[in-house]
Design an enzyme around this catalytic site. Structure first.
Site, PDB file in Angstrom:
ATOM      1  CB  ILE A  27      -0.944  -0.016   1.220  1.00  8.11           C
ATOM      2  CG1 ILE A  27      -2.013  -1.106   1.051  1.00  8.11           C
ATOM      3  CG2 ILE A  27      -1.593   1.345   1.440  1.00  8.11           C
ATOM      4  CD1 ILE A  27      -2.827  -1.371   2.303  1.00  8.11           C
ATOM      5  CE  LYS A  51      10.508  -5.028   0.762  1.00  3.04           C
ATOM      6  NZ  LYS A  51       9.542  -5.592   1.746  1.00  3.04           N
ATOM      7  CE1 TYR A 159      -2.869  -5.316  11.409  1.00  4.03           C
ATOM      8  CE2 TYR A 159      -5.052  -6.309  11.222  1.00  4.03           C
ATOM      9  CZ  TYR A 159      -4.068  -5.462  10.733  1.00  4.03           C
ATOM     10  OH  TYR A 159      -4.287  -4.764   9.574  1.00  4.03           O
ATOM     11  CE  LYS A 163      -2.927  -1.736  11.439  1.00  4.56           C
ATOM     12  NZ  LYS A 163      -2.031  -0.708  10.858  1.00  4.56           N
ATOM     13  CB  THR A 196       0.134  -6.012   0.182  1.00  2.42           C
ATOM     14  OG1 THR A 196       0.146  -6.681   1.461  1.00  2.42           O
ATOM     15  CG2 THR A 196      -1.055  -5.055   0.105  1.00  2.42           C
TER      16      THR A 196
END
Length: 256
Positions: A27, A51, A159, A163, A196
């Site tokens: 993203i 990267k 997780y 968030k 992704t």
């Protein structure tokens, strides 16, 4: 009228400076491409130097990078120092770095807990906090949330909690009187199941792919470019009357 002039005036981020953490893949990289195409000078941040260099080669001439781990406040300070030296200010801050990889609830140890909290919450908090002196009047700050924060799924409680914390941060930052007077906006981008590099191990498993396609009303995974388009909306004047909000790009996964 000169065609080049017309093109420049139509760009949504012409002359703006955008800082994107987690910008070397997925993203973040898709958003860097789009914001650069819309006229921004883009600074991307990633932990892997190779990267990062590879990503920069694909973005364009107004892109630069900083190798940093945003779970480290010292690294965040280095990022802000580099941006200050190169550009002097930030118009768009996309606090996007994060991970969804965490063990099942009964297997979470202290190291796993600290790692997830450090990147997904601490990293976001200090990225915004350390960026405040550099934010231009009218700046847009975008935090990456997740549909998981609203769903209460058993498989990823840690997780989801990070968030949800990010969602809370946006509300708090958006209510700061000084920042409001400076027209600085804070919003959350809430993706659902997105293909992704981070999720490749999941969507390539037939059972996981079938589960996601059944759970999402639109019956498919999203892609990074769809999230990038939403990030551009939050970054530019198109969303000028939005702050403290959450923009769900999840195919309806957490909505219906």
């Amino acid at each position: 009228m000169d065609d080049h002039f017309m093109t420049e005036t139509l760009l949504k981020l012409s002359g703006k400076v955008a800082l994107i953490t987690g910008g070397s893949s997925g993203i973040g990289l898709a958003t860097a491409h789009l914001m650069h195409a819309q006229g921004a000078s883009v600074v991307i941040v990633g932990r892997d130097a190779t990267k990062l260099d590879e990503a920069l080669l694909t973005i364009g001439p107004r892109a630069s990078g900083v190798v940093a781990d945003v779970s480290s406040v010292a690294d965040i300070d280095r990022v802000m120092a580099a941006v200050s030296e190169r550009h002097g200010h930030i118009d768009v801050l996309f606090a996007n770095a994060g991970t969804s990889h965490n063990p099942p609830l009964r297997e979470v140890d202290e190291a796993a807990f600290d790692s997830m909290i450090g990147l997904n919450f601490k990293g976001v908090f200090f990225t915004v906090a350390r960026a405040l002196p550099l934010l231009a009047n009218g700046a847009s700050v975008i935090l990456t949330g997740s549909a998981a924060a609203d769903m209460g799924r058993w498989g990823d409680p840690l997780y989801a909690a990070t968030k949800a914390a990010v969602r809370s941060l946006a509300r708090t930052f958006a209510n700061d009187e000084e920042l409001t007077l400076r027209r600085v906006r804070f919003n959350v981008l809430s993706p659902g199941a997105i293909k992704t590099p981070l999720t490749q191990g999941a969507y390539e498993q037939p059972d996981v792919d079938a589960y996601v396609c059944a759970a999402v009303p639109m019956k498919r995974w999203g892609n990074a470019e769809e999230i990038a388009s939403a990030a551009l909306f939050l970054a530019c004047a198109d969303s000028s009357y939005m702050t403290g909000s959450i923009l769900a790009i999840d195919g309806g996964m957490a909505q219906v």
